[in-house]
Scaffold this motif. Sequence first.
Motif, short mmCIF file in Angstrom:
data_model
loop_
_atom_site.label_atom_id
_atom_site.label_comp_id
_atom_site.label_asym_id
_atom_site.label_seq_id
_atom_site.Cartn_x
_atom_site.Cartn_y
_atom_site.Cartn_z
N MET A 1 0.90 -1.23 0.01
CA MET A 1 0.00 0.07 0.25
C MET A 1 1.21 1.24 0.02
N LYS A 2 0.59 2.41 -1.23
CA LYS A 2 1.30 3.35 -0.58
C LYS A 2 1.00 4.60 0.05
N ARG A 3 1.88 5.38 0.45
CA ARG A 3 1.74 6.16 1.37
C ARG A 3 0.21 6.74 1.30
N GLN A 4 0.31 7.26 0.24
CA GLN A 4 -0.98 7.91 -0.05
C GLN A 4 -1.94 7.55 0.07
N LYS A 6 -1.98 4.31 2.71
CA LYS A 6 -2.38 5.18 4.04
C LYS A 6 -2.76 6.39 4.60
N VAL A 7 -2.89 7.60 3.75
CA VAL A 7 -2.67 8.00 4.63
C VAL A 7 -4.81 8.62 4.55
N ALA A 8 -4.87 8.29 3.34
CA ALA A 8 -6.15 8.13 2.99
C ALA A 8 -7.32 7.36 3.72
N LEU A 9 -6.47 6.45 3.44
CA LEU A 9 -7.36 4.57 5.16
C LEU A 9 -7.14 6.08 6.38
N GLY A 33 5.44 3.16 19.55
CA GLY A 33 5.15 2.52 18.36
C GLY A 33 6.61 2.74 17.47
N LYS A 34 6.70 2.31 16.43
CA LYS A 34 7.92 2.21 15.11
C LYS A 34 7.67 3.78 14.65
N PRO A 35 8.64 4.39 13.92
CA PRO A 35 8.74 6.15 13.90
C PRO A 35 8.55 5.81 12.49
N VAL A 36 7.51 6.72 12.11
CA VAL A 36 7.21 6.77 10.64
C VAL A 36 8.13 7.06 9.64
N PHE A 37 8.90 8.36 10.02
CA PHE A 37 9.96 8.81 9.31
C PHE A 37 11.51 8.68 9.92
N ASP A 38 12.79 8.07 9.36
CA ASP A 38 13.62 8.00 9.81
C ASP A 38 14.69 8.72 9.14
N VAL A 39 15.20 9.49 9.86
CA VAL A 39 15.91 10.70 8.83
C VAL A 39 17.37 10.01 8.22
N GLU A 40 18.29 9.44 9.49
CA GLU A 40 19.11 8.04 9.02
C GLU A 40 19.10 7.42 8.07
N GLN A 41 17.90 6.76 8.28
CA GLN A 41 17.46 6.05 7.08
C GLN A 41 17.52 6.70 5.38
N THR A 42 17.10 8.23 5.43
CA THR A 42 16.57 8.68 4.43
C THR A 42 17.73 9.60 3.75
N ARG A 43 18.84 9.92 4.84
CA ARG A 43 20.07 10.05 4.47
C ARG A 43 21.03 8.69 4.30
N GLY A 44 21.48 7.86 4.20
CA GLY A 44 21.72 6.87 3.73
C GLY A 44 21.60 6.40 2.54
#
Length: 59
Positions: A1-4, A6-9, A33-44
């Motif tokens: 399921m794409k993020r968009q 998921k947000v709509a749901l 809860g698990k973080p939704v956005f992980d800055v370090e993962q995105t940088r990697g």
Amino acid sequence: MKRQSKVALIQEIYREAPGAVERANAEIAKGNGKPVFDVEQTRGRAAAFEARDPPKEAA
């Protein structure tokens, strides 16, 4: 399921059951809860993308 999707749901659920917001916020406040956005993962991921060989130009 794409993020968009998921947000709509989530928005649909909150509209249909406004009490769900308070329950969700209470669970988030527990910190389990698990973080939704992980800055370090995105940088990697960005660094890995930039490290790829550039495409070769057509001759």
